[in-house]
Design a protein around this motif. Structure first.
Motif, PDB file in Angstrom:
ATOM      1  N   UNK A 120       5.962  68.516  35.471  1.00 55.99           N
ATOM      2  CA  UNK A 120       7.350  68.255  35.094  1.00 55.99           C
ATOM      3  C   UNK A 120       7.417  67.588  33.723  1.00 55.99           C
ATOM      4  N   UNK A 121       6.573  66.586  33.504  1.00 58.22           N
ATOM      5  CA  UNK A 121       6.584  65.896  32.214  1.00 58.22           C
ATOM      6  C   UNK A 121       6.021  66.794  31.113  1.00 58.22           C
ATOM      7  N   UNK A 122       5.076  67.652  31.442  1.00 61.01           N
ATOM      8  CA  UNK A 122       4.530  68.584  30.446  1.00 61.01           C
ATOM      9  C   UNK A 122       5.598  69.580  29.985  1.00 61.01           C
ATOM     10  N   UNK A 123       6.359  70.102  30.924  1.00 54.43           N
ATOM     11  CA  UNK A 123       7.355  71.113  30.577  1.00 54.43           C
ATOM     12  C   UNK A 123       8.590  70.496  29.922  1.00 54.43           C
ATOM     13  N   UNK A 124       9.095  69.381  30.491  1.00 54.51           N
ATOM     14  CA  UNK A 124      10.369  68.830  30.046  1.00 54.51           C
ATOM     15  C   UNK A 124      10.244  67.614  29.136  1.00 54.51           C
ATOM     16  N   UNK A 125       9.041  67.160  28.866  1.00 53.58           N
ATOM     17  CA  UNK A 125       8.782  66.031  27.966  1.00 53.58           C
ATOM     18  C   UNK A 125       9.517  64.770  28.436  1.00 53.58           C
ATOM     19  N   UNK A 126      10.137  64.061  27.516  1.00 54.83           N
ATOM     20  CA  UNK A 126      10.808  62.792  27.832  1.00 54.83           C
ATOM     21  C   UNK A 126      11.945  62.954  28.846  1.00 54.83           C
ATOM     22  N   UNK A 127      12.801  63.983  28.749  1.00 54.98           N
ATOM     23  CA  UNK A 127      13.829  64.132  29.789  1.00 54.98           C
ATOM     24  C   UNK A 127      13.234  64.310  31.193  1.00 54.98           C
ATOM     25  N   UNK A 159       8.138  50.480  41.201  1.00 55.02           N
ATOM     26  CA  UNK A 159       8.740  51.774  40.892  1.00 55.02           C
ATOM     27  C   UNK A 159       7.676  52.690  40.293  1.00 55.02           C
ATOM     28  N   UNK A 160       6.640  52.938  41.061  1.00 50.21           N
ATOM     29  CA  UNK A 160       5.497  53.712  40.597  1.00 50.21           C
ATOM     30  C   UNK A 160       5.747  55.201  40.854  1.00 50.21           C
ATOM     31  N   UNK A 161       5.499  56.021  39.853  1.00 48.32           N
ATOM     32  CA  UNK A 161       5.564  57.476  39.995  1.00 48.32           C
ATOM     33  C   UNK A 161       4.141  57.961  40.257  1.00 48.32           C
ATOM     34  N   UNK A 162       3.913  58.652  41.372  1.00 47.81           N
ATOM     35  CA  UNK A 162       2.557  59.136  41.633  1.00 47.81           C
ATOM     36  C   UNK A 162       2.131  60.143  40.568  1.00 47.81           C
ATOM     37  N   UNK A 163       0.895  60.059  40.178  1.00 47.43           N
ATOM     38  CA  UNK A 163       0.371  61.001  39.188  1.00 47.43           C
ATOM     39  C   UNK A 163      -0.323  62.120  39.952  1.00 47.43           C
ATOM     40  N   UNK A 164       0.350  63.268  40.006  1.00 47.09           N
ATOM     41  CA  UNK A 164      -0.216  64.449  40.641  1.00 47.09           C
ATOM     42  C   UNK A 164       0.149  65.675  39.808  1.00 47.09           C
ATOM     43  N   UNK A 165      -0.217  66.833  40.265  1.00 49.67           N
ATOM     44  CA  UNK A 165       0.008  68.051  39.482  1.00 49.67           C
ATOM     45  C   UNK A 165       1.495  68.308  39.230  1.00 49.67           C
ATOM     46  N   UNK A 166       2.333  68.011  40.206  1.00 51.34           N
ATOM     47  CA  UNK A 166       3.768  68.296  40.056  1.00 51.34           C
ATOM     48  C   UNK A 166       4.391  67.378  39.020  1.00 51.34           C
ATOM     49  N   UNK A 167       4.121  66.072  39.100  1.00 52.27           N
ATOM     50  CA  UNK A 167       4.738  65.156  38.144  1.00 52.27           C
ATOM     51  C   UNK A 167       4.209  65.392  36.738  1.00 52.27           C
ATOM     52  N   UNK A 168       2.922  65.674  36.608  1.00 51.82           N
ATOM     53  CA  UNK A 168       2.366  65.969  35.281  1.00 51.82           C
ATOM     54  C   UNK A 168       2.967  67.269  34.746  1.00 51.82           C
ATOM     55  N   UNK A 176      -2.508  73.970  23.201  1.00 46.61           N
ATOM     56  CA  UNK A 176      -1.277  73.191  23.065  1.00 46.61           C
ATOM     57  C   UNK A 176      -0.767  72.716  24.428  1.00 46.61           C
ATOM     58  N   UNK A 177      -0.821  73.591  25.438  1.00 43.43           N
ATOM     59  CA  UNK A 177      -0.397  73.203  26.791  1.00 43.43           C
ATOM     60  C   UNK A 177      -1.327  72.136  27.349  1.00 43.43           C
ATOM     61  N   UNK A 178      -2.617  72.269  27.099  1.00 50.02           N
ATOM     62  CA  UNK A 178      -3.569  71.257  27.563  1.00 50.02           C
ATOM     63  C   UNK A 178      -3.308  69.904  26.912  1.00 50.02           C
ATOM     64  N   UNK A 179      -3.010  69.916  25.613  1.00 48.94           N
ATOM     65  CA  UNK A 179      -2.695  68.659  24.924  1.00 48.94           C
ATOM     66  C   UNK A 179      -1.437  68.025  25.491  1.00 48.94           C
ATOM     67  N   UNK A 180      -0.419  68.850  25.751  1.00 48.63           N
ATOM     68  CA  UNK A 180       0.813  68.319  26.332  1.00 48.63           C
ATOM     69  C   UNK A 180       0.562  67.759  27.733  1.00 48.63           C
ATOM     70  N   UNK A 181      -0.312  68.412  28.500  1.00 47.27           N
ATOM     71  CA  UNK A 181      -0.646  67.923  29.837  1.00 47.27           C
ATOM     72  C   UNK A 181      -1.358  66.587  29.795  1.00 47.27           C
ATOM     73  N   UNK A 182      -2.257  66.433  28.846  1.00 51.80           N
ATOM     74  CA  UNK A 182      -2.972  65.162  28.693  1.00 51.80           C
ATOM     75  C   UNK A 182      -2.011  64.064  28.261  1.00 51.80           C
ATOM     76  N   UNK A 183      -1.119  64.382  27.325  1.00 54.31           N
ATOM     77  CA  UNK A 183      -0.118  63.398  26.905  1.00 54.31           C
ATOM     78  C   UNK A 183       0.826  63.036  28.057  1.00 54.31           C
ATOM     79  N   UNK A 184       1.176  64.016  28.884  1.00 49.32           N
ATOM     80  CA  UNK A 184       2.034  63.748  30.037  1.00 49.32           C
ATOM     81  C   UNK A 184       1.333  62.803  31.014  1.00 49.32           C
ATOM     82  N   UNK A 185       0.037  63.029  31.229  1.00 44.33           N
ATOM     83  CA  UNK A 185      -0.725  62.147  32.112  1.00 44.33           C
ATOM     84  C   UNK A 185      -0.702  60.714  31.589  1.00 44.33           C
TER      85      UNK A 185
END
Length: 70
Positions: free
Chosen positions: A42-49, A31-40, A7-16
């Motif tokens: 953050x989006x994995x844990x907090x979703x849309x917010x 206004x580009x957000x870099x795609x790295x471990x931290x941003x992925x 489930x965490x892996x799926x959320x991480x892929x969706x966050x990416x």
């Protein structure tokens, strides 16, 4: 245990893909957000917010730089 990892892996892929989709839409506005471990993460844990928080912080940080260019 394995179910949680999947489930965490799926959320991480969706966050990416959410970050990648946002970057495709926002590249015209620089206004580009870099795609790295931290941003992925953050989006994995907090979703849309989390994604909205990254976008708002990016706008807040880049605004003084844009004003200097004017």
């Amino acid at each position: 245990m394995i179910d949680k990892l999947i489930k965490i892996s799926e959320k991480g892929i969706l966050a990416f893909f959410a970050l990648y989709s946002y970057n495709l839409l926002a590249q015209n506005f620089n206004l580009i957000i870099p795609i790295n471990m931290i941003t992925v993460l953050v989006v994995t844990i907090f979703d849309l917010p989390g994604l909205l928080g990254l976008i708002l912080s990016l706008i807040h940080i880049s605004e003084p730089t844009r004003l200097q260019l004017i």
